[in-house]
Design a protein around this motif. Structure first.
Motif, PDB file in Angstrom:
ATOM      1  N   SER A 176       0.943  -1.243  -0.041  1.00 47.05           N
ATOM      2  CA  SER A 176       0.075  -0.092   0.029  1.00 47.05           C
ATOM      3  C   SER A 176       0.786   1.269   0.082  1.00 47.05           C
ATOM      4  O   SER A 176       0.529   2.174  -0.846  1.00 47.05           O
ATOM      5  N   TYR A 177       1.898   1.150   0.983  1.00 50.60           N
ATOM      6  CA  TYR A 177       2.691   2.521   0.892  1.00 50.60           C
ATOM      7  C   TYR A 177       3.302   2.596  -0.348  1.00 50.60           C
ATOM      8  O   TYR A 177       3.768   3.745  -0.724  1.00 50.60           O
ATOM      9  N   ASP A 178       4.173   1.544  -0.854  1.00 50.90           N
ATOM     10  CA  ASP A 178       4.945   1.550  -2.272  1.00 50.90           C
ATOM     11  C   ASP A 178       4.101   1.950  -3.343  1.00 50.90           C
ATOM     12  O   ASP A 178       4.515   3.045  -3.950  1.00 50.90           O
ATOM     13  N   LEU A 179       2.766   1.652  -3.583  1.00 52.19           N
ATOM     14  CA  LEU A 179       1.822   2.158  -4.460  1.00 52.19           C
ATOM     15  C   LEU A 179       1.459   3.696  -4.260  1.00 52.19           C
ATOM     16  O   LEU A 179       1.525   4.411  -5.141  1.00 52.19           O
ATOM     17  N   PHE A 180       1.322   4.160  -3.005  1.00 54.77           N
ATOM     18  CA  PHE A 180       0.825   5.271  -2.653  1.00 54.77           C
ATOM     19  C   PHE A 180       2.131   6.360  -2.898  1.00 54.77           C
ATOM     20  O   PHE A 180       1.977   7.454  -3.585  1.00 54.77           O
ATOM     21  N   ILE A 181       3.152   6.222  -2.486  1.00 54.46           N
ATOM     22  CA  ILE A 181       4.421   6.983  -2.521  1.00 54.46           C
ATOM     23  C   ILE A 181       4.855   7.087  -4.141  1.00 54.46           C
ATOM     24  O   ILE A 181       5.337   8.247  -4.461  1.00 54.46           O
ATOM     25  N   ASN A 182       4.927   5.919  -4.780  1.00 52.99           N
ATOM     26  CA  ASN A 182       5.308   5.855  -6.317  1.00 52.99           C
ATOM     27  C   ASN A 182       4.302   6.769  -7.079  1.00 52.99           C
ATOM     28  O   ASN A 182       4.807   7.636  -7.797  1.00 52.99           O
TER      29      ASN A 182
END
Length: 255
Positions: A176-182
């Motif tokens: 979730s974080y990787d998708l959001f930040i990218n």
């Protein structure tokens, strides 16, 4: 215990070996080209290197070290040899994966700062956009903590195979974080360029390359994390390290 007990077949063992060999070869090529293009033989040259270029160089080094180390564990020592070696598999995966992602986020934040800065002399600590990016990246510290807490490593009692991975809450948090930040950093980088109507061919090329690289990296990371979550975080050691290695290779080669 033989080294190849964790491989269901010799074909998969050969495939895993080829992935490591290909990964280390490609990363060595990329790293050597990057080193040849930079002046890094003196402290002064290193200080003059831009932070974005330094991030790219460190990502290649980090990725190379992971593929090299994981290859030794899988095909040298053997993940199934002891529980300590099995645990080392997930520890190096978390450590190198976390640092690689952190460097990639820092690289993207630097690109965002450059396109949003009103002038070349703008300072990062006085840029609300840059500080906002750093604030979002700082949250990654919590994600890393969750990854460490949610790690899985054990030798399966039935056959002694090394099983490593992340618990579902840990892998889903990371995904979730990787998708959001990218997505956020990529859109923040592209927005000023898109507003300029892409009249500059070089800007258009940079925008397309960034979009493709981000999409490819997100696709690989998403597939790996979803597979891990579907398996409830319990993957054979060689499979988990191989998946992470492919993610490293794809992400670093797109920079």
């Amino acid at each position: 215990m033989s080294m190849n007990t964790s491989f269901p077949s010799q074909g998969l063992q050969v495939l895993s070996c080829l992935i490591h060999i290909l990964g280390i070869s490609v990363l060595s090529h990329c790293l050597s080209r990057r080193l040849a293009a930079e002046e890094w033989t003196s402290w002064t040259a290193l200080r003059e290197m831009s932070w974005a270029r330094m991030c790219v160089l460190l990502v290649f080094i980090d990725s190379w070290l992971f593929v090299f180390t994981s290859g030794i564990l899988v095909f040298g020592i053997g993940l199934d040899s002891t529980e300590i070696v099995c645990a080392m598999g997930i520890y190096i995966c978390v450590m190198f994966y976390a640092t690689s992602k952190l460097l990639i986020y820092a690289f993207l934040a630097e690109k965002v700062f450059l396109v949003w800065s009103p002038s070349i002399s703008s300072r990062r600590l006085k840029s609300s956009v840059y500080l906002g990016c750093m604030g979002m990246i700082a949250v990654y510290g919590i994600v890393i903590t969750i990854m460490v807490i949610g790690r899985i490593h054990y030798l399966r009692e039935s056959d002694g195979v090394c099983i490593i991975g992340l618990k579902p809450y840990s892998s889903l948090t990371l995904l979730s974080y990787d998708l959001f930040i990218n997505i956020v950093l990529t859109l923040m980088f592209l927005w000023p360029i898109i507003r300029s109507n892409l009249t500059n061919p070089r800007l258009k090329s940079v925008a397309v390359r960034t979009l493709v690289a981000s999409g490819a990296a997100l696709t690989t990371s998403t597939i790996n994390m979803l597979v891990l979550a579907m398996l409830h975080g319990h993957e054979r050691g060689w499979l988990c390290l191989g998946s992470c290695g492919s993610d490293f290779h794809r992400s670093s080669s797109m920079l």
